[in-house]
Write a protein that holds these residues in place. Structure first.
Motif, PDB file in Angstrom:
ATOM      1  N   VAL A 288       8.063  17.798  14.010  1.00 21.39           N
ATOM      2  CA  VAL A 288       9.272  18.318  15.192  1.00 21.39           C
ATOM      3  C   VAL A 288      10.587  19.166  14.606  1.00 21.39           C
ATOM      4  CG1 VAL A 288       8.559  16.766  16.303  1.00 21.39           C
ATOM      5  CG2 VAL A 288      10.524  16.060  15.016  1.00 21.39           C
ATOM      6  N   ARG A 289      10.484  19.013  13.049  1.00 13.29           N
ATOM      7  CA  ARG A 289      11.948  20.326  12.785  1.00 13.29           C
ATOM      8  C   ARG A 289      11.422  21.532  12.515  1.00 13.29           C
ATOM      9  NH1 ARG A 289      14.145  19.046   7.022  1.00 13.29           N
ATOM     10  NH2 ARG A 289      11.915  20.298   5.779  1.00 13.29           N
ATOM     11  N   GLN A 290      12.181  22.305  12.629  1.00 15.71           N
ATOM     12  CA  GLN A 290      10.948  24.146  12.315  1.00 15.71           C
ATOM     13  C   GLN A 290      12.496  24.649  12.604  1.00 15.71           C
ATOM     14  OE1 GLN A 290       8.308  24.769  13.476  1.00 15.71           O
ATOM     15  NE2 GLN A 290       7.673  22.422  14.045  1.00 15.71           N
ATOM     16  N   PRO A 291      12.120  26.168  11.964  1.00 16.16           N
ATOM     17  CA  PRO A 291      13.310  26.858  11.759  1.00 16.16           C
ATOM     18  C   PRO A 291      13.705  27.610  11.694  1.00 16.16           C
ATOM     19  CG  PRO A 291      11.045  27.265  10.729  1.00 16.16           C
ATOM     20  CD  PRO A 291      10.807  26.242  11.775  1.00 16.16           C
ATOM     21  N   ASP A 292      15.777  27.341  11.516  1.00 11.95           N
ATOM     22  CA  ASP A 292      16.638  27.512  12.519  1.00 11.95           C
ATOM     23  C   ASP A 292      16.857  26.782  13.019  1.00 11.95           C
ATOM     24  OD1 ASP A 292      16.183  30.309  11.051  1.00 11.95           O
ATOM     25  OD2 ASP A 292      14.927  30.940  13.450  1.00 11.95           O
TER      26      ASP A 292
ATOM     27  N   ALA B 146      15.730  14.870  17.675  1.00 11.37           N
ATOM     28  CA  ALA B 146      15.034  15.466  17.821  1.00 11.37           C
ATOM     29  C   ALA B 146      13.513  14.781  17.129  1.00 11.37           C
ATOM     30  CB  ALA B 146      13.802  16.564  17.418  1.00 11.37           C
ATOM     31  N   ALA B 147      13.935  13.861  15.965  1.00 11.66           N
ATOM     32  CA  ALA B 147      13.820  13.171  15.149  1.00 11.66           C
ATOM     33  C   ALA B 147      13.188  11.307  16.243  1.00 11.66           C
ATOM     34  CB  ALA B 147      14.039  12.235  13.484  1.00 11.66           C
ATOM     35  N   LEU B 148      14.490  10.809  16.614  1.00  6.28           N
ATOM     36  CA  LEU B 148      14.681  10.449  17.575  1.00  6.28           C
ATOM     37  C   LEU B 148      14.326  10.219  18.596  1.00  6.28           C
ATOM     38  CD1 LEU B 148      18.848   8.692  17.120  1.00  6.28           C
ATOM     39  CD2 LEU B 148      16.427   8.299  15.811  1.00  6.28           C
ATOM     40  N   ALA B 149      13.672  11.367  18.921  1.00  7.13           N
ATOM     41  CA  ALA B 149      13.364  11.363  20.911  1.00  7.13           C
ATOM     42  C   ALA B 149      11.893  11.557  20.817  1.00  7.13           C
ATOM     43  CB  ALA B 149      13.407  12.715  21.455  1.00  7.13           C
ATOM     44  N   TRP B 150      11.273  11.776  19.041  1.00  2.00           N
ATOM     45  CA  TRP B 150       9.910  12.027  18.538  1.00  2.00           C
ATOM     46  C   TRP B 150       9.881  10.325  18.843  1.00  2.00           C
ATOM     47  CZ3 TRP B 150       7.907   9.930  14.569  1.00  2.00           C
ATOM     48  CH2 TRP B 150       6.405  10.295  14.347  1.00  2.00           C
TER      49      TRP B 150
ATOM     50  N   ALA C 277       0.861  -1.112  -0.194  1.00  2.00           N
ATOM     51  CA  ALA C 277      -0.107   0.255  -0.177  1.00  2.00           C
ATOM     52  C   ALA C 277       0.765   1.183  -0.483  1.00  2.00           C
ATOM     53  CB  ALA C 277      -0.976   0.293   1.530  1.00  2.00           C
ATOM     54  N   GLY C 278       0.338   2.632  -0.738  1.00  2.00           N
ATOM     55  CA  GLY C 278       1.086   3.661  -0.976  1.00  2.00           C
ATOM     56  C   GLY C 278       1.154   4.096   0.795  1.00  2.00           C
ATOM     57  N   PRO C 279       2.546   5.529   1.327  1.00  2.00           N
ATOM     58  CA  PRO C 279       2.237   5.887   2.292  1.00  2.00           C
ATOM     59  C   PRO C 279       0.578   7.019   2.481  1.00  2.00           C
ATOM     60  CG  PRO C 279       3.647   6.493   0.946  1.00  2.00           C
ATOM     61  CD  PRO C 279       3.153   5.407   0.098  1.00  2.00           C
ATOM     62  N   VAL C 280       0.450   6.768   3.377  1.00  3.82           N
ATOM     63  CA  VAL C 280       0.006   8.079   3.978  1.00  3.82           C
ATOM     64  C   VAL C 280       0.321   9.420   3.804  1.00  3.82           C
ATOM     65  CG1 VAL C 280      -2.621   9.001   4.442  1.00  3.82           C
ATOM     66  CG2 VAL C 280      -2.714   6.860   3.976  1.00  3.82           C
ATOM     67  N   PRO C 281       0.492  10.345   3.770  1.00  2.29           N
ATOM     68  CA  PRO C 281       1.792  11.132   4.523  1.00  2.29           C
ATOM     69  C   PRO C 281       0.754  12.417   5.193  1.00  2.29           C
ATOM     70  CG  PRO C 281       1.249  12.298   2.214  1.00  2.29           C
ATOM     71  CD  PRO C 281       0.829  11.153   2.834  1.00  2.29           C
ATOM     72  N   VAL C 282       1.307  12.267   6.734  1.00  2.04           N
ATOM     73  CA  VAL C 282       0.869  13.345   7.698  1.00  2.04           C
ATOM     74  C   VAL C 282       1.670  14.124   8.151  1.00  2.04           C
ATOM     75  CG1 VAL C 282      -1.037  11.440   8.579  1.00  2.04           C
ATOM     76  CG2 VAL C 282       1.408  11.670   9.606  1.00  2.04           C
ATOM     77  N   GLN C 283       0.785  14.913   8.754  1.00  2.00           N
ATOM     78  CA  GLN C 283       1.624  15.952   9.500  1.00  2.00           C
ATOM     79  C   GLN C 283       1.298  15.774  10.907  1.00  2.00           C
ATOM     80  OE1 GLN C 283       4.547  18.240   9.215  1.00  2.00           O
ATOM     81  NE2 GLN C 283       4.423  17.400   6.553  1.00  2.00           N
ATOM     82  N   SER C 284       2.384  15.162  12.519  1.00  3.87           N
ATOM     83  CA  SER C 284       2.000  14.841  13.691  1.00  3.87           C
ATOM     84  C   SER C 284       3.038  15.663  14.651  1.00  3.87           C
ATOM     85  CB  SER C 284       1.895  13.468  13.744  1.00  3.87           C
ATOM     86  OG  SER C 284       1.808  13.149  15.092  1.00  3.87           O
ATOM     87  N   ARG C 285       3.067  15.864  15.631  1.00  6.30           N
ATOM     88  CA  ARG C 285       3.416  16.195  16.506  1.00  6.30           C
ATOM     89  C   ARG C 285       3.407  15.896  17.820  1.00  6.30           C
ATOM     90  NH1 ARG C 285       2.223  21.434  14.077  1.00  6.30           N
ATOM     91  NH2 ARG C 285       4.255  22.124  13.090  1.00  6.30           N
TER      92      ARG C 285
ATOM     93  N   ARG D 294       9.854  23.677  23.589  1.00  4.82           N
ATOM     94  CA  ARG D 294      10.977  24.146  23.000  1.00  4.82           C
ATOM     95  C   ARG D 294      11.485  22.473  22.829  1.00  4.82           C
ATOM     96  NH1 ARG D 294      13.700  28.770  25.093  1.00  4.82           N
ATOM     97  NH2 ARG D 294      13.814  30.296  22.994  1.00  4.82           N
ATOM     98  N   GLU D 295      10.911  21.428  24.353  1.00 10.44           N
ATOM     99  CA  GLU D 295      11.267  20.145  24.132  1.00 10.44           C
ATOM    100  C   GLU D 295      11.182  19.341  22.744  1.00 10.44           C
ATOM    101  OE1 GLU D 295      10.286  18.990  27.925  1.00 10.44           O
ATOM    102  OE2 GLU D 295      12.150  18.832  28.946  1.00 10.44           O
ATOM    103  N   ARG D 296       9.741  20.039  22.278  1.00  2.00           N
ATOM    104  CA  ARG D 296       9.030  18.897  21.601  1.00  2.00           C
ATOM    105  C   ARG D 296       9.537  19.317  19.827  1.00  2.00           C
ATOM    106  NH1 ARG D 296       5.665  21.158  18.651  1.00  2.00           N
ATOM    107  NH2 ARG D 296       4.410  22.239  20.299  1.00  2.00           N
ATOM    108  N   VAL D 297      10.180  20.709  19.514  1.00  4.50           N
ATOM    109  CA  VAL D 297      10.303  21.420  19.130  1.00  4.50           C
ATOM    110  C   VAL D 297      11.623  21.059  18.673  1.00  4.50           C
ATOM    111  CG1 VAL D 297      10.880  23.637  17.167  1.00  4.50           C
ATOM    112  CG2 VAL D 297       8.750  22.720  18.209  1.00  4.50           C
TER     113      VAL D 297
END
Length: 784
Positions: free
Chosen positions: A175-179, A188-192, A70-78, A728-731
């Protein structure tokens, strides 16, 4: 283990269990009648066969899933991925044409990954083309089709590629933000990922460094890890699965399916001739069969016998692959002419061969496939013969290449990948035939055009990282002087694009050797050399390597003043950046002197309302504040805010930065009500303009919490600090300096609350809280 074997074990276990139960019932005191005893045995048999049958059927389920992923369903999740949705991240290879299911290996990998959480898929004797990546990809596609909430595919041959892959996961997870530097985003990706309820899959493909993988392996969480490698020193990371050559039976079965020919004897002879290497068999099978170039195995074997590798490749080729594999690859490439008389597919393949192994996205593919632009006299003759130089259809070209197993599709739509062994053989062939340099220059042009096409670079940050990896690969190729200079310019362009997306760690990685190469190739005073040196100094400052930033900045200022003159725009930018490095490095007097000179020069050369002049005036105001000249700082901040609102508008990021800095000035002199009002307005504007999770917004929110605490609104201060710490911990991640600063501020606010409660109760305590203000900032790192 095959499905039939699984069912055999299930039935055998049921029969043995039933027999033992019947024996026990027969020996039971009081002896049940035959009908009752049979009922008891039937219940026991059902209890055994149910779980055993489910286990047996799992093998069939996995293979059914592989057949139609099946194809992936892209989502944005925090937070945790919502039920029914999933994140599929990375260049997960699609199923190869003629893919043969290696049942035993896939079953072993399924058990290992579920049991040990880390499974190492290793190619025997370090040989490439053996199918380790395809096996891991088949397992990953099965998990996608099964609905696992997170499946991430990360190329892990270098630290930079691994970080880029996790950076993409951070972007997909929100969880990736500007700057945010890519390394911080990767953390942050591994923490998430550790917080996900699971099951999740993380594949590290083509790993070369066990310590690197160990560093980036989540220690906890419902994450299954699969590592593919050609090295045996990975065995301590987890259970190891050796991927071997095709067995004689597998090789013959594959060739029979791929060619449609029933001559198993000749198929076995060809399989042995090609060493039963899966990749070589794929190349051969693509061109053998009815209505193909080689109608029989014998015709192909005769062609192999008359094809000398010495005539196709340089003498030093080979090493970790057999020459027969090179023969099969090059014969498949030669077959392209029949389906592609214009040579467009061959041209695209040659370009893909000199890029990084991660493959190419649709935009880059289009530029790589574009026909070369004729120059000089050829341009006019070409225009007369063919008025429109129409680019070929990329989908048609990739289909031609895929049918010959020369490329692999990716699960990501439109992206293609070339096997590393195919790349190596083609690069060696290009070098041997003296065609490598034109291909390298053309690939560099395509990369520049593709990167320039992405107007919003932050939105395509991961592609800029991919293009940077391609640039490094091109730069590592042997090239003549003309090509080398073209590649240096490409690397310089990449520094600019990386700076735009705040990827400063990669700027340093790419920039340090680039400056040395430019000094050697163009000279230390060439504008390109000085520009790259300035970019590197700015990146050093951004990551707080201030001694290096100052030393390199001083050299760049001196060189630009000598070569370009003191009033040149590039000289003024270098002077502005050096002043910022002085200020950050604890040398405010030198920063003030240099900023004052730069403001005066920019007002004289550019005018008082030029954006560059306003930038320098903002920096000077910050330097005044850091140097303790608060009245001058506030006056200049107020002027800069007014000018930026008038010139740039009230919502421009630079205007909002100036307002932040003015509030910090008010706070420094005790004008707390004004600071609080201005910070409240700035937080609201930043949330509206940049979003609630932007690092600038979080910075302002932290300062507003400090205002609340300073004016005695302690409950609001604690609540806002708690929110900022969590965000800030999340972002940014739990170890980011801004996160640590916010956590310290929250602790201080809570300590003050305890002191007040103790004082009210008549208990004396000594305060150890420190100021909770964040240091002032000038804004983003300036141009160079």
């Amino acid at each position: 283990m095959s499905v039939a074997q699984r069912w055999g074990f299930a039935v055998l276990a049921t029969i043995l269990g039933s027999a033992l139960t019947w024996t026990a019932v027969a020996a039971w005191p009081g002896h049940l009648d035959t009908q009752s005893a049979a009922s008891v045995v039937g219940v026991v048999a059902a209890l055994i066969l149910g779980p055993a049958g489910w286990w047996a059927q799992q093998g069939a389920a996995d293979r059914a899933l592989l057949a139609s992923p099946a194809g992936p369903v892209p989502v944005q999740s925090r937070g945790p991925v919502d039920a029914g949705q999933q994140l599929v991240v990375g260049d997960l290879p699609g199923q190869a044409v003629g893919w043969q299911d290696r049942v035993e290996l896939l079953d072993q990998l399924t058990l290992m990954a579920g049991h040990s959480r880390t499974a190492v898929v290793c190619a025997v004797a370090g040989q490439r083309g053996i199918g380790k990546t395809q096996l891991a990809a088949a397992y990953a596609r099965a998990r996608v089709a099964e609905g696992w909430p997170v499946v991430a595919w990360v190329v892990a041959d270098t630290s930079a590629n691994l970080v880029t892959g996790l950076d993409k996961l951070a972007a997909a997870a929100g969880v990736r933000q500007p700057d945010t530097d890519p390394t911080d985003a990767a953390r942050a990706a591994l923490a998430w990922l550790r917080t996900q309820p699971g099951p999740c899959l993380l594949v590290y493909d083509n790993a070369l460094d066990p310590d690197l993988i160990r560093t980036w392996t989540p220690p906890v969480g419902a994450v299954h890890i699969v590592v593919t490698t050609t090295r045996y020193d990975f065995v301590n990371l987890g259970e190891s699965l050796d991927v071997t050559l095709f067995t004689p039976t597998e090789a013959v079965t594959y060739l029979r399916t791929r060619t449609g020919l029933a001559d198993d004897t000749a198929a076995a002879q060809l399989a042995e001739e090609l060493g039963r290497l899966p990749l070589a068999l794929a190349q051969a099978g693509a061109v053998i069969g009815p209505r193909r170039r080689y109608r029989t195995y014998r015709a192909y074997l005769d062609r192999l016998a008359t094809t000398s590798v010495a005539d196709l490749l340089p003498p030093a080729s080979g090493g970790d692959y057999p020459h027969s594999a090179a023969q099969a690859i090059l014969l498949a490439v030669d077959d392209l002419a029949a389906a592609d008389p214009g040579g467009h597919a061959r041209r695209l393949l040659d370009h893909l061969a000199v890029l990084a192994p991660a493959g190419a996205d649709p935009v880059l593919l289009r530029h790589l496939a574009a026909p070369p632009r004729p120059t000089g006299r050829r341009r006019w003759w070409h225009a007369l013969r063919r008025p429109a130089n129409v680019a070929p259809d990329v989908d048609s070209l990739t289909a031609i290449l895929a049918q010959r197993s020369l490329i692999l599709p990716s699960v990501e739509a439109g992206r293609v990948v070339v096997h590393r062994l195919v790349q190596r053989v083609l690069r060696e062939r290009l070098q041997y035939t003296r065609h490598l340099d034109p291909v390298l220059r053309s690939a560099a042009d395509a990369l520049s055009a593709a990167a320039a096409e992405h107007g919003n670079r932050w939105a395509t940050r991961s592609l800029i990282a991919d293009y940077t990896d391609d640039t490094r690969t091109l730069a590592g190729s042997p090239a003549d002087t003309t090509t080398r200079r073209r590649l240096l310019i490409l690397q310089q362009d990449m520094l600019n694009w990386l700076g735009e997306v705040h990827n400063y760690s990669t700027v340093i990685t790419l920039g340090a050797p680039l400056v040395a190469d430019l000094e050697q190739a163009l000279g230390p005073d060439h504008p390109n050399t000085m520009w790259s040196r300035g970019s590197l100094a700015a990146a050093y400052r951004a990551v707080r390597r201030l001694d290096e930033a100052i030393a390199l900045g001083e050299r760049t200022v001196a060189d630009r003043e000598r070569v370009l003159g003191p009033d040149h725009p590039d000289t003024l930018w270098s002077r502005s950046n050096l002043a910022a490095a002085y200020r950050d490095g604890g040398r405010p007097d030198e920063a003030i002197a240099l900023d004052e000179r730069t403001v005066a020069d920019r007002e004289r050369v550019l005018g008082p309302d030029h954006p560059d002049t306003l930038w320098s005036r903002n920096n000077l105001a910050v330097a005044y504040r850091v140097g303790g000249r608060l009245d001058e700082a506030i006056a200049l901040h107020e002027r800069t805010v007014a000018d930026r609102e008038r010139v740039l508008g009230p919502d421009h990021p630079n205007t909002l930065w100036s307002r932040n800095n003015l509030a910090a000035g008010y706070r420094a002199v005790g004008r707390l009500d004004e600071a609080t009002a201005l910070d409240e307005r700035t937080v609201a504007d930043l949330e509206r303009v940049l979003g609630p999770d932007h690092p600038d917004t979080l910075w302002s929110r932290n300062n507003l919490a400090a205002d609340y605490r300073a004016v005695g609104r302690l409950d609001e201060a604690i609540a806002l600090h708690e929110r900022t710490v969590a965000d800030r911990e999340r972002v940014l991640g739990p170890d980011h300096p801004h996160t640590l600063w916010s956590r310290n501020n929250l602790a201080n606010a809570r300590s003050q609350r305890l002191e007040e409660q103790s004082a009210a109760a008549g208990v004396e305590q000594r305060s150890t809280a420190t100021s909770s203000n964040e240091p002032g900032a000038t804004g983003p790192v300036s141009p160079v």
